[in-house]
Design a protein around this motif. Structure first.
Motif, PDB file in Angstrom:
ATOM      1  N   MET A   1     -12.534  -2.532 -11.373  1.00  0.00           N
ATOM      2  CA  MET A   1     -13.031  -1.924 -10.144  1.00  0.00           C
ATOM      3  C   MET A   1     -13.036  -2.926  -8.993  1.00  0.00           C
ATOM      4  O   MET A   1     -12.754  -2.573  -7.863  1.00  0.00           O
ATOM      5  N   GLY A   2     -13.344  -4.174  -9.302  1.00  0.00           N
ATOM      6  CA  GLY A   2     -13.422  -5.191  -8.261  1.00  0.00           C
ATOM      7  C   GLY A   2     -12.084  -5.472  -7.608  1.00  0.00           C
ATOM      8  O   GLY A   2     -11.998  -5.626  -6.389  1.00  0.00           O
ATOM      9  N   LYS A   3     -11.023  -5.525  -8.429  1.00  0.00           N
ATOM     10  CA  LYS A   3      -9.691  -5.783  -7.866  1.00  0.00           C
ATOM     11  C   LYS A   3      -9.225  -4.624  -7.003  1.00  0.00           C
ATOM     12  O   LYS A   3      -8.591  -4.826  -5.978  1.00  0.00           O
ATOM     13  N   LEU A   4      -9.545  -3.410  -7.427  1.00  0.00           N
ATOM     14  CA  LEU A   4      -9.164  -2.237  -6.641  1.00  0.00           C
ATOM     15  C   LEU A   4      -9.858  -2.254  -5.289  1.00  0.00           C
ATOM     16  O   LEU A   4      -9.239  -1.956  -4.264  1.00  0.00           O
ATOM     17  N   LEU A   5     -11.117  -2.641  -5.265  1.00  0.00           N
ATOM     18  CA  LEU A   5     -11.851  -2.719  -4.001  1.00  0.00           C
ATOM     19  C   LEU A   5     -11.226  -3.757  -3.078  1.00  0.00           C
ATOM     20  O   LEU A   5     -11.080  -3.519  -1.879  1.00  0.00           O
ATOM     21  N   TRP A   6     -10.833  -4.894  -3.631  1.00  0.00           N
ATOM     22  CA  TRP A   6     -10.189  -5.930  -2.820  1.00  0.00           C
ATOM     23  C   TRP A   6      -8.866  -5.443  -2.259  1.00  0.00           C
ATOM     24  O   TRP A   6      -8.536  -5.722  -1.100  1.00  0.00           O
ATOM     25  N   ILE A   7      -8.095  -4.702  -3.062  1.00  0.00           N
ATOM     26  CA  ILE A   7      -6.820  -4.163  -2.587  1.00  0.00           C
ATOM     27  C   ILE A   7      -7.054  -3.193  -1.439  1.00  0.00           C
ATOM     28  O   ILE A   7      -6.344  -3.220  -0.424  1.00  0.00           O
ATOM     29  N   ILE A   8      -8.063  -2.339  -1.567  1.00  0.00           N
ATOM     30  CA  ILE A   8      -8.377  -1.374  -0.510  1.00  0.00           C
ATOM     31  C   ILE A   8      -8.801  -2.094   0.761  1.00  0.00           C
ATOM     32  O   ILE A   8      -8.359  -1.746   1.862  1.00  0.00           O
ATOM     33  N   ILE A   9      -9.637  -3.116   0.629  1.00  0.00           N
ATOM     34  CA  ILE A   9     -10.112  -3.856   1.804  1.00  0.00           C
ATOM     35  C   ILE A   9      -8.949  -4.548   2.508  1.00  0.00           C
ATOM     36  O   ILE A   9      -8.819  -4.471   3.736  1.00  0.00           O
ATOM     37  N   ILE A  38     -18.791  -2.552   4.903  1.00  0.00           N
ATOM     38  CA  ILE A  38     -20.100  -2.279   4.318  1.00  0.00           C
ATOM     39  C   ILE A  38     -20.031  -2.340   2.801  1.00  0.00           C
ATOM     40  O   ILE A  38     -20.885  -2.947   2.145  1.00  0.00           O
ATOM     41  N   VAL A  39     -19.000  -1.721   2.227  1.00  0.00           N
ATOM     42  CA  VAL A  39     -18.829  -1.756   0.771  1.00  0.00           C
ATOM     43  C   VAL A  39     -18.622  -3.187   0.295  1.00  0.00           C
ATOM     44  O   VAL A  39     -19.168  -3.594  -0.735  1.00  0.00           O
ATOM     45  N   PHE A  40     -17.873  -3.969   1.033  1.00  0.00           N
ATOM     46  CA  PHE A  40     -17.633  -5.370   0.691  1.00  0.00           C
ATOM     47  C   PHE A  40     -18.932  -6.163   0.664  1.00  0.00           C
ATOM     48  O   PHE A  40     -19.205  -6.913  -0.275  1.00  0.00           O
ATOM     49  N   VAL A  41     -19.760  -5.987   1.678  1.00  0.00           N
ATOM     50  CA  VAL A  41     -21.038  -6.707   1.738  1.00  0.00           C
ATOM     51  C   VAL A  41     -21.952  -6.272   0.602  1.00  0.00           C
ATOM     52  O   VAL A  41     -22.599  -7.103  -0.044  1.00  0.00           O
ATOM     53  N   ILE A  42     -21.988  -4.977   0.329  1.00  0.00           N
ATOM     54  CA  ILE A  42     -22.820  -4.482  -0.773  1.00  0.00           C
ATOM     55  C   ILE A  42     -22.344  -5.071  -2.095  1.00  0.00           C
ATOM     56  O   ILE A  42     -23.158  -5.469  -2.934  1.00  0.00           O
ATOM     57  N   GLN A  43     -21.032  -5.151  -2.290  1.00  0.00           N
ATOM     58  CA  GLN A  43     -20.505  -5.723  -3.519  1.00  0.00           C
ATOM     59  C   GLN A  43     -20.875  -7.204  -3.626  1.00  0.00           C
ATOM     60  O   GLN A  43     -21.207  -7.680  -4.704  1.00  0.00           O
ATOM     61  N   LEU A  44     -20.814  -7.910  -2.528  1.00  0.00           N
ATOM     62  CA  LEU A  44     -21.180  -9.334  -2.559  1.00  0.00           C
ATOM     63  C   LEU A  44     -22.645  -9.528  -2.910  1.00  0.00           C
ATOM     64  O   LEU A  44     -23.000 -10.446  -3.633  1.00  0.00           O
ATOM     65  N   LEU A  45     -23.490  -8.652  -2.391  1.00  0.00           N
ATOM     66  CA  LEU A  45     -24.931  -8.810  -2.618  1.00  0.00           C
ATOM     67  C   LEU A  45     -25.362  -8.333  -3.998  1.00  0.00           C
ATOM     68  O   LEU A  45     -26.270  -8.906  -4.599  1.00  0.00           O
ATOM     69  N   THR A  46     -24.748  -7.274  -4.512  1.00  0.00           N
ATOM     70  CA  THR A  46     -25.214  -6.690  -5.775  1.00  0.00           C
ATOM     71  C   THR A  46     -24.222  -6.799  -6.909  1.00  0.00           C
ATOM     72  O   THR A  46     -24.587  -6.534  -8.050  1.00  0.00           O
ATOM     73  N   GLY A  47     -22.993  -7.184  -6.621  1.00  0.00           N
ATOM     74  CA  GLY A  47     -21.949  -7.195  -7.647  1.00  0.00           C
ATOM     75  C   GLY A  47     -22.136  -8.313  -8.655  1.00  0.00           C
ATOM     76  O   GLY A  47     -22.799  -9.319  -8.400  1.00  0.00           O
ATOM     77  N   ARG A  48     -21.528  -8.102  -9.807  1.00  0.00           N
ATOM     78  CA  ARG A  48     -21.537  -9.129 -10.845  1.00  0.00           C
ATOM     79  C   ARG A  48     -20.272  -9.957 -10.719  1.00  0.00           C
ATOM     80  O   ARG A  48     -19.208  -9.438 -10.440  1.00  0.00           O
TER      81      ARG A  48
END
Length: 51
Positions: A1-9, A38-48
């Protein structure tokens, strides 16, 4: 999921830069870029972190 989010960003930033340079896309791409940020910041704050 993390790599997909980075690709989208990265894709949204690239499309935003292209649209900004060519004056196309209007407000929609800016809205998508803000949502991606916003999704990027949320992932940085709460992501593993996976190694």
């Amino acid at each position: 999921m993390g790599k997909l989010l980075w690709i989208i960003i990265v894709a949204l930033i690239a499309f935003w830069l292209i649209g900004f340079a060519m004056k196309i896309g209007g407000g929609l791409i800016h809205l998508l870029l803000v949502i991606a940020g916003i999704v990027f910041v949320i992932q940085l704050l709460t992501g593993r972190r996976s190694v």
